[in-house]
Design an enzyme around this catalytic site. Structure first.
Site, PDB file in Angstrom:
ATOM      1  N   GLY A 166      -2.459  -9.555   4.137  1.00 48.32           N
ATOM      2  CA  GLY A 166      -2.320 -10.296   2.881  1.00 48.32           C
ATOM      3  C   GLY A 166      -0.884 -10.644   2.542  1.00 48.32           C
ATOM      4  O   GLY A 166      -0.074 -10.993   3.415  1.00 48.32           O
ATOM      5  N   VAL A 167      -0.560 -10.531   1.272  1.00 50.61           N
ATOM      6  CA  VAL A 167       0.763 -10.916   0.799  1.00 50.61           C
ATOM      7  C   VAL A 167       1.843  -9.964   1.361  1.00 50.61           C
ATOM      8  O   VAL A 167       2.965 -10.369   1.650  1.00 50.61           O
ATOM      9  CB  VAL A 167       0.768 -11.030  -0.745  1.00 50.61           C
ATOM     10  CG1 VAL A 167       0.728  -9.692  -1.437  1.00 50.61           C
ATOM     11  CG2 VAL A 167       1.942 -11.843  -1.220  1.00 50.61           C
ATOM     12  N   ASP A 168       1.471  -8.714   1.547  1.00 47.25           N
ATOM     13  CA  ASP A 168       2.370  -7.700   2.108  1.00 47.25           C
ATOM     14  C   ASP A 168       2.823  -8.128   3.518  1.00 47.25           C
ATOM     15  O   ASP A 168       4.032  -8.159   3.830  1.00 47.25           O
ATOM     16  CB  ASP A 168       1.595  -6.369   2.157  1.00 47.25           C
ATOM     17  CG  ASP A 168       2.457  -5.162   2.448  1.00 47.25           C
ATOM     18  OD1 ASP A 168       3.693  -5.308   2.511  1.00 47.25           O
ATOM     19  OD2 ASP A 168       1.890  -4.063   2.605  1.00 47.25           O
ATOM     20  N   GLY A 187      -7.087  -9.074  -3.662  1.00 47.32           N
ATOM     21  CA  GLY A 187      -7.482  -9.438  -2.295  1.00 47.32           C
ATOM     22  C   GLY A 187      -8.201  -8.264  -1.659  1.00 47.32           C
ATOM     23  O   GLY A 187      -9.309  -7.907  -2.055  1.00 47.32           O
ATOM     24  N   ASN A 228       0.863  -1.186   0.000  1.00 43.52           N
ATOM     25  CA  ASN A 228       0.000   0.000   0.000  1.00 43.52           C
ATOM     26  C   ASN A 228       0.892   1.225   0.000  1.00 43.52           C
ATOM     27  O   ASN A 228       2.110   1.098   0.131  1.00 43.52           O
ATOM     28  CB  ASN A 228      -0.973  -0.015   1.191  1.00 43.52           C
ATOM     29  CG  ASN A 228      -0.232  -0.027   2.519  1.00 43.52           C
ATOM     30  OD1 ASN A 228       0.544   0.887   2.824  1.00 43.52           O
ATOM     31  ND2 ASN A 228      -0.447  -1.073   3.307  1.00 43.52           N
TER      32      ASN A 228
HETATM   33  N1  AR6 Z   1       1.516 -15.803  -1.566  1.00 37.25           N
HETATM   34  C1  AR6 Z   1       0.850 -15.612  -2.725  1.00 37.25           C
HETATM   35  N2  AR6 Z   1      -0.327 -14.947  -2.796  1.00 37.25           N
HETATM   36  C2  AR6 Z   1      -0.863 -14.485  -1.639  1.00 37.25           C
HETATM   37  C3  AR6 Z   1      -0.225 -14.645  -0.393  1.00 37.25           C
HETATM   38  C4  AR6 Z   1       1.018 -15.341  -0.376  1.00 37.25           C
HETATM   39  N3  AR6 Z   1       1.706 -15.549   0.747  1.00 37.25           N
HETATM   40  N4  AR6 Z   1      -1.020 -14.071   0.552  1.00 37.25           N
HETATM   41  C5  AR6 Z   1      -2.093 -13.572  -0.080  1.00 37.25           C
HETATM   42  N5  AR6 Z   1      -2.021 -13.839  -1.406  1.00 37.25           N
HETATM   43  P1  AR6 Z   1      -3.735  -8.835  -1.001  1.00 37.25           P
HETATM   44  P2  AR6 Z   1      -4.192  -6.375  -2.573  1.00 37.25           P
HETATM   45  C6  AR6 Z   1      -2.938 -13.453  -2.494  1.00 37.25           C
HETATM   46  O1  AR6 Z   1      -4.922  -8.533  -0.159  1.00 37.25           O
HETATM   47  O2  AR6 Z   1      -5.541  -6.834  -2.984  1.00 37.25           O
HETATM   48  C7  AR6 Z   1      -2.443  -5.453   2.188  1.00 37.25           C
HETATM   49  O3  AR6 Z   1      -2.916  -5.242   3.481  1.00 37.25           O
HETATM   50  C8  AR6 Z   1      -4.384 -13.212  -2.152  1.00 37.25           C
HETATM   51  O4  AR6 Z   1      -5.104 -14.427  -2.153  1.00 37.25           O
HETATM   52  O5  AR6 Z   1      -2.499  -9.319  -0.344  1.00 37.25           O
HETATM   53  O6  AR6 Z   1      -3.288  -5.781  -3.622  1.00 37.25           O
HETATM   54  C9  AR6 Z   1      -1.532  -4.332   1.708  1.00 37.25           C
HETATM   55  O7  AR6 Z   1      -0.795  -3.755   2.759  1.00 37.25           O
HETATM   56  C10 AR6 Z   1      -4.827 -12.284  -3.279  1.00 37.25           C
HETATM   57  O8  AR6 Z   1      -5.269 -13.018  -4.425  1.00 37.25           O
HETATM   58  O9  AR6 Z   1      -3.293  -7.529  -1.871  1.00 37.25           O
HETATM   59  C11 AR6 Z   1      -2.505  -3.360   1.111  1.00 37.25           C
HETATM   60  O10 AR6 Z   1      -3.056  -2.502   2.094  1.00 37.25           O
HETATM   61  C12 AR6 Z   1      -3.549 -11.549  -3.688  1.00 37.25           C
HETATM   62  O11 AR6 Z   1      -2.485 -12.206  -2.993  1.00 37.25           O
HETATM   63  C13 AR6 Z   1      -3.578  -4.240   0.538  1.00 37.25           C
HETATM   64  O12 AR6 Z   1      -3.550  -5.451   1.288  1.00 37.25           O
HETATM   65  C14 AR6 Z   1      -3.545 -10.099  -3.325  1.00 37.25           C
HETATM   66  O13 AR6 Z   1      -4.215  -9.887  -2.080  1.00 37.25           O
HETATM   67  C15 AR6 Z   1      -3.315  -4.599  -0.904  1.00 37.25           C
HETATM   68  O14 AR6 Z   1      -4.387  -5.328  -1.405  1.00 37.25           O
END
Ligand code: AR6
Length: 180
Positions: free
Chosen positions: A38-40, A131, A30
């Site tokens: 999430g992934v972050d 996500g 973000n």
């Molecule tokens: N490995 C691979 N994919 C993953 C993992 C992982 N370890 N964990 C989650 N995913 P998101 P965004 C997938 O929410 O939508 C954060 O809080 C998940 O299933 O991580 O870009 C940041 O700080 C989904 O399909 O990212 C931002 O505030 C994809 O990764 C915000 O979320 C992205 O989900 C960003 O939101």
């Protein structure tokens, strides 16, 4: 299940991106660059505090008000197998008038540009914005595959681009909707 596209330069995989043995992994961050869920969250947990320290320094030097949506920056990989983390900020779906698609494509293009500048041969992407940021997965599949295809046809590196999905269902959805 691994499926490849564009003469095997792009590989779709199911897994945890923090475990990938590639030169760089991409973080769906973000604008604060200071971590989140999430992934972050997973990347910062697995990579350790060096990544966060570098992010703070990038904020201080270059982006005091935060990294704009669609742009990308690079740090070391800390304790990860990957040598680098490329942090990009995806669009929050519906918050950018009609620019969501353009901004999501920018995330892929700008991350890949940074990879070329840093001589990165292999890179892994998560499914940016799909996500917490609510981007519909079928639309994100079309946009991301088109952005990657455009890049791959114009650049010799990275040689390997992994697209990592967290579930088999998400990977299958991507494979059905992609436009490679
Ligand atoms: N490995 C691979 N994919 C993953 C993992 C992982 N370890 N964990 C989650 N995913 P998101 P965004 C997938 O929410 O939508 C954060 O809080 C998940 O299933 O991580 O870009 C940041 O700080 C989904 O399909 O990212 C931002 O505030 C994809 O990764 C915000 O979320 C992205 O989900 C960003 O939101």
């Amino acid at each position: 299940m691994n499926k490849s596209f564009l003469s095997e330069r792009v590989i779709v995989k199911v897994g945890d991106i923090t475990k990938e043995n590639v030169d760089a992994i991409v973080n769906a961050a973000n604008l604060t660059l200071l971590g989140g869920g999430g992934v972050d969250g997973a990347i910062h947990r697995a990579g350790g505090s060096n990544i966060l320290d570098e992010c703070r320094e990038i904020r201080r030097r270059k982006f005091p008000t935060g990294l704009p949506t669609g742009e990308a920056v690079i740090t070391g990989g800390g304790n990860l197998k990957a040598r680098f983390v490329i942090h990009t900020v995806g669009p929050v779906y519906g918050l950018n008038k009609s620019r969501d698609a353009e901004l999501l494509a920018d995330c892929y293009k700008n991350s890949l540009d940074l990879a070329v500048k840093n001589n990165i041969q292999s890179i892994a992407f998560p499914s940016i914005s799909t996500g917490a940021y609510g981007y519909p997965k079928h639309k994100a599949a079309q946009i991301s595959s088109e952005a990657i295809k455009n890049f791959v046809t114009q650049n010799q590196t990275p040689k390997i681009i992994l697209l990592i999905f967290f579930s088999e269902t998400d990977a299958q959805k991507f494979i059905r909707q992609q436009n490679f």
